[in-house]
Motif scaffolding. Structure first.
Motif, PDB file in Angstrom:
ATOM      1  N   ALA A 224      14.640  -7.012  11.593  1.00 36.48           N
ATOM      2  CA  ALA A 224      13.344  -6.806  10.951  1.00 36.48           C
ATOM      3  C   ALA A 224      12.792  -5.428  11.274  1.00 36.48           C
ATOM      4  CB  ALA A 224      12.363  -7.870  11.421  1.00 36.48           C
ATOM      5  N   LYS A 225      12.154  -4.823  10.294  1.00 35.01           N
ATOM      6  CA  LYS A 225      11.479  -3.548  10.531  1.00 35.01           C
ATOM      7  C   LYS A 225      10.208  -3.786  11.319  1.00 35.01           C
ATOM      8  CE  LYS A 225      12.755  -0.716   6.549  1.00 35.01           C
ATOM      9  NZ  LYS A 225      12.204  -0.002   5.383  1.00 35.01           N
ATOM     10  N   ALA A 226       9.934  -2.913  12.268  1.00 35.85           N
ATOM     11  CA  ALA A 226       8.667  -2.995  12.980  1.00 35.85           C
ATOM     12  C   ALA A 226       7.537  -2.603  12.028  1.00 35.85           C
ATOM     13  CB  ALA A 226       8.678  -2.074  14.193  1.00 35.85           C
ATOM     14  N   PHE A 227       6.347  -3.084  12.336  1.00 35.97           N
ATOM     15  CA  PHE A 227       5.206  -2.842  11.450  1.00 35.97           C
ATOM     16  C   PHE A 227       4.984  -1.360  11.206  1.00 35.97           C
ATOM     17  CE2 PHE A 227       0.784  -1.774  10.800  1.00 35.97           C
ATOM     18  CZ  PHE A 227       0.471  -2.569   9.712  1.00 35.97           C
ATOM     19  N   GLU A 228       5.095  -0.544  12.265  1.00 38.60           N
ATOM     20  CA  GLU A 228       4.793   0.882  12.139  1.00 38.60           C
ATOM     21  C   GLU A 228       5.716   1.567  11.137  1.00 38.60           C
ATOM     22  OE1 GLU A 228       5.399  -0.665  14.941  1.00 38.60           O
ATOM     23  OE2 GLU A 228       3.731  -0.351  16.336  1.00 38.60           O
ATOM     24  N   ASN A 229       6.969   1.139  11.073  1.00 36.97           N
ATOM     25  CA  ASN A 229       7.908   1.758  10.151  1.00 36.97           C
ATOM     26  C   ASN A 229       7.595   1.391   8.712  1.00 36.97           C
ATOM     27  OD1 ASN A 229       9.542   2.855  12.322  1.00 36.97           O
ATOM     28  ND2 ASN A 229      10.041   0.738  12.747  1.00 36.97           N
ATOM     29  N   LYS A 230       7.223   0.141   8.494  1.00 37.51           N
ATOM     30  CA  LYS A 230       6.849  -0.263   7.150  1.00 37.51           C
ATOM     31  C   LYS A 230       5.595   0.471   6.692  1.00 37.51           C
ATOM     32  CE  LYS A 230       7.509  -4.513   5.869  1.00 37.51           C
ATOM     33  NZ  LYS A 230       7.444  -5.974   5.714  1.00 37.51           N
ATOM     34  N   ALA A 231       4.663   0.666   7.618  1.00 38.89           N
ATOM     35  CA  ALA A 231       3.410   1.345   7.265  1.00 38.89           C
ATOM     36  C   ALA A 231       3.635   2.811   6.922  1.00 38.89           C
ATOM     37  CB  ALA A 231       2.410   1.221   8.410  1.00 38.89           C
ATOM     38  N   ALA A 232       4.736   3.400   7.425  1.00 38.64           N
ATOM     39  CA  ALA A 232       4.989   4.823   7.212  1.00 38.64           C
ATOM     40  C   ALA A 232       5.730   5.105   5.903  1.00 38.64           C
ATOM     41  CB  ALA A 232       5.799   5.391   8.385  1.00 38.64           C
ATOM     42  N   VAL A 233       6.131   4.058   5.179  1.00 38.74           N
ATOM     43  CA  VAL A 233       6.890   4.222   3.941  1.00 38.74           C
ATOM     44  C   VAL A 233       5.949   4.209   2.731  1.00 38.74           C
ATOM     45  CG1 VAL A 233       8.674   3.195   2.488  1.00 38.74           C
ATOM     46  CG2 VAL A 233       8.919   3.149   4.971  1.00 38.74           C
ATOM     47  N   ASN A 234       6.198   5.123   1.777  1.00 33.81           N
ATOM     48  CA  ASN A 234       5.436   5.174   0.519  1.00 33.81           C
ATOM     49  C   ASN A 234       3.925   5.253   0.737  1.00 33.81           C
ATOM     50  OD1 ASN A 234       7.870   4.940  -0.871  1.00 33.81           O
ATOM     51  ND2 ASN A 234       7.700   2.721  -1.066  1.00 33.81           N
ATOM     52  N   VAL A 235       3.514   6.100   1.670  1.00 34.72           N
ATOM     53  CA  VAL A 235       2.101   6.167   2.056  1.00 34.72           C
ATOM     54  C   VAL A 235       1.215   6.549   0.876  1.00 34.72           C
ATOM     55  CG1 VAL A 235       0.440   7.433   3.461  1.00 34.72           C
ATOM     56  CG2 VAL A 235       2.564   6.619   4.488  1.00 34.72           C
ATOM     57  N   LYS A 236       1.617   7.543   0.095  1.00 40.00           N
ATOM     58  CA  LYS A 236       0.774   8.001  -1.014  1.00 40.00           C
ATOM     59  C   LYS A 236       0.536   6.885  -2.023  1.00 40.00           C
ATOM     60  CE  LYS A 236       0.381  11.540  -4.610  1.00 40.00           C
ATOM     61  NZ  LYS A 236       1.013  12.724  -5.249  1.00 40.00           N
ATOM     62  N   ALA A 237       1.597   6.177  -2.392  1.00 41.55           N
ATOM     63  CA  ALA A 237       1.463   5.091  -3.363  1.00 41.55           C
ATOM     64  C   ALA A 237       0.593   3.975  -2.794  1.00 41.55           C
ATOM     65  CB  ALA A 237       2.839   4.549  -3.741  1.00 41.55           C
ATOM     66  N   LYS A 238       0.806   3.634  -1.529  1.00 42.34           N
ATOM     67  CA  LYS A 238       0.021   2.571  -0.905  1.00 42.34           C
ATOM     68  C   LYS A 238      -1.462   2.930  -0.870  1.00 42.34           C
ATOM     69  CE  LYS A 238       3.738   0.714   1.954  1.00 42.34           C
ATOM     70  NZ  LYS A 238       4.291   0.544   3.313  1.00 42.34           N
ATOM     71  N   ASP A 239      -1.769   4.191  -0.588  1.00 41.20           N
ATOM     72  CA  ASP A 239      -3.168   4.603  -0.536  1.00 41.20           C
ATOM     73  C   ASP A 239      -3.829   4.527  -1.909  1.00 41.20           C
ATOM     74  OD1 ASP A 239      -3.086   4.950   2.166  1.00 41.20           O
ATOM     75  OD2 ASP A 239      -3.096   7.126   2.137  1.00 41.20           O
ATOM     76  N   GLU A 240      -3.108   4.892  -2.952  1.00 41.04           N
ATOM     77  CA  GLU A 240      -3.685   4.798  -4.301  1.00 41.04           C
ATOM     78  C   GLU A 240      -3.922   3.341  -4.682  1.00 41.04           C
ATOM     79  OE1 GLU A 240      -4.872   7.225  -6.209  1.00 41.04           O
ATOM     80  OE2 GLU A 240      -4.431   8.491  -4.485  1.00 41.04           O
ATOM     81  N   ILE A 241      -2.984   2.487  -4.322  1.00 41.01           N
ATOM     82  CA  ILE A 241      -3.132   1.055  -4.592  1.00 41.01           C
ATOM     83  C   ILE A 241      -4.353   0.503  -3.854  1.00 41.01           C
ATOM     84  CG2 ILE A 241      -2.083  -1.205  -4.132  1.00 41.01           C
ATOM     85  CD1 ILE A 241       0.665   0.230  -4.661  1.00 41.01           C
ATOM     86  N   CYS A 242      -4.506   0.894  -2.598  1.00 36.54           N
ATOM     87  CA  CYS A 242      -5.609   0.378  -1.793  1.00 36.54           C
ATOM     88  C   CYS A 242      -6.948   0.957  -2.206  1.00 36.54           C
ATOM     89  CB  CYS A 242      -5.335   0.652  -0.314  1.00 36.54           C
ATOM     90  SG  CYS A 242      -3.994  -0.371   0.342  1.00 36.54           S
ATOM     91  N   ARG A 243      -6.971   2.195  -2.660  1.00 38.07           N
ATOM     92  CA  ARG A 243      -8.215   2.779  -3.167  1.00 38.07           C
ATOM     93  C   ARG A 243      -8.698   1.976  -4.376  1.00 38.07           C
ATOM     94  NH1 ARG A 243      -6.581   7.493  -3.281  1.00 38.07           N
ATOM     95  NH2 ARG A 243      -7.598   8.360  -1.452  1.00 38.07           N
ATOM     96  N   ARG A 244      -7.747   1.587  -5.234  1.00 40.17           N
ATOM     97  CA  ARG A 244      -8.103   0.770  -6.405  1.00 40.17           C
ATOM     98  C   ARG A 244      -8.548  -0.628  -5.969  1.00 40.17           C
ATOM     99  NH1 ARG A 244      -9.938  -1.751  -9.587  1.00 40.17           N
ATOM    100  NH2 ARG A 244      -9.526  -2.035 -11.812  1.00 40.17           N
ATOM    101  N   ALA A 245      -7.865  -1.176  -4.977  1.00 39.12           N
ATOM    102  CA  ALA A 245      -8.221  -2.507  -4.478  1.00 39.12           C
ATOM    103  C   ALA A 245      -9.628  -2.524  -3.896  1.00 39.12           C
ATOM    104  CB  ALA A 245      -7.207  -2.963  -3.435  1.00 39.12           C
ATOM    105  N   ALA A 246     -10.005  -1.445  -3.212  1.00 42.78           N
ATOM    106  CA  ALA A 246     -11.342  -1.371  -2.597  1.00 42.78           C
ATOM    107  C   ALA A 246     -12.443  -1.465  -3.648  1.00 42.78           C
ATOM    108  CB  ALA A 246     -11.468  -0.084  -1.782  1.00 42.78           C
ATOM    109  N   ASN A 247     -12.142  -1.003  -4.860  1.00 44.31           N
ATOM    110  CA  ASN A 247     -13.130  -1.079  -5.945  1.00 44.31           C
ATOM    111  C   ASN A 247     -13.419  -2.526  -6.356  1.00 44.31           C
ATOM    112  OD1 ASN A 247     -13.369   1.702  -6.061  1.00 44.31           O
ATOM    113  ND2 ASN A 247     -11.836   1.923  -7.682  1.00 44.31           N
ATOM    114  N   GLU A 248     -12.512  -3.425  -6.009  1.00 40.61           N
ATOM    115  CA  GLU A 248     -12.677  -4.840  -6.346  1.00 40.61           C
ATOM    116  C   GLU A 248     -13.528  -5.584  -5.313  1.00 40.61           C
ATOM    117  OE1 GLU A 248     -11.113  -6.358  -9.222  1.00 40.61           O
ATOM    118  OE2 GLU A 248     -11.017  -4.197  -9.660  1.00 40.61           O
TER     119      GLU A 248
END
Length: 249
Positions: free
Chosen positions: A65-89
């Motif tokens: 299994a990947k450790a949490f920190e490694n998963k969090a470091a992947v595709n950061v830009k895309a994840k941030d855009e997704i979460c910015r949109r989610a925050a609007n909800e």
């Protein structure tokens, strides 16, 4: 020193000691801690090491299994855009579930000033929101060190005591066949959260779409809305099953 040379030196240090913190790397490489953090995140995303809270450890080939920190470091830009949109909800007064997904974790930076209550099994989410305006309810149970999350029957019982207006979830894979996870523990938590939420959002970068992993644990209709950067035929299939698609650029 260029990145390639720093990378080799970092790998040498880990080969010798197994782990090191950011201060140690910076001293031995004669560079700034900011540069080291950037290098470690980049190398973790490439699977060359495991990120820890204060540094890194070498890759153990026996650790599946990947450790949490490694998963969090992947595709950061895309994840941030997704979460910015989610925050609007999310509106002031909402009660929301947040699971231990690495994408869901990145939602924290966009909701710190909202007057909301968060119920979560994620330790990183708690650490990120602890000094913000958000009220936190930490789900109890057994701690999984690799995922930095709380799982188990007690955690499910905790979740079942509460009702949320919205839930923000992650999965290891999603296709027209359903939702997929790497473990029964994470699948059980996801199902419990979805059952006790008025509206469920799946935060999902393009790499998860069409991916079918170890365990299929639910049908698509468990999710009300998918927020993603993916654009392709699967989105049509999801929509045909009554799932709303919110696409980010």
């Amino acid at each position: 020193m260029i990145f390639q040379k720093r990378k080799q030196k970092i790998l040498q240090i880990l080969a010798q000691s197994g782990e090191a913190d950011i201060h140690q790397f910076a001293d031995e490489l004669q560079t700034s801690e900011i540069t080291i953090r950037r290098d470690l995140n980049r190398m973790a995303a490439d699977g060359m090491l495991y990120r820890t809270h204060g540094g890194a450890t070498r890759v153990d080939p026996l650790m599946g299994a990947k450790a949490f920190e490694n998963k969090a470091a992947v595709n950061v830009k895309a994840k941030d855009e997704i979460c910015r949109r989610a925050a609007n909800e999310i509106n002031d007064g909402d009660i929301i579930f947040m699971d231990c997904g690495s994408t869901v974790y990145r939602l924290c930076q966009f909701i710190k000033n909202k007057n909301i209550k968060v119920i979560t099994n994620s330790l990183p989410v708690v650490y990120e929101l602890i000094n913000s305006q958000v009220s936190i309810n930490l789900i109890g149970g057994e701690v999984d060190p690799a995922r930095q999350a709380v799982h188990g029957k007690i955690a499910e019982e905790h979740i079942n005591r509460y009702r949320a207006t919205k839930a923000f979830l992650g999965v290891d894979g999603i296709s027209a066949k359903g939702l997929f996870a790497q473990s029964e523990n994470e699948a059980s938590i996801t199902l419990a959260i979805a059952k006790n939420s008025r509206h469920t959002y799946l935060l999902c970068d393009a790499g998860k779409i069409g991916k079918e992993t170890y365990l299929k644990f639910a049908e698509i209709n468990v999710i009300n809305t998918i927020i993603t950067d993916y654009e392709g035929f699967e989105n049509v299939l999801f929509s045909q099953r009554g799932v709303e698609i919110l696409k980010v650029e």
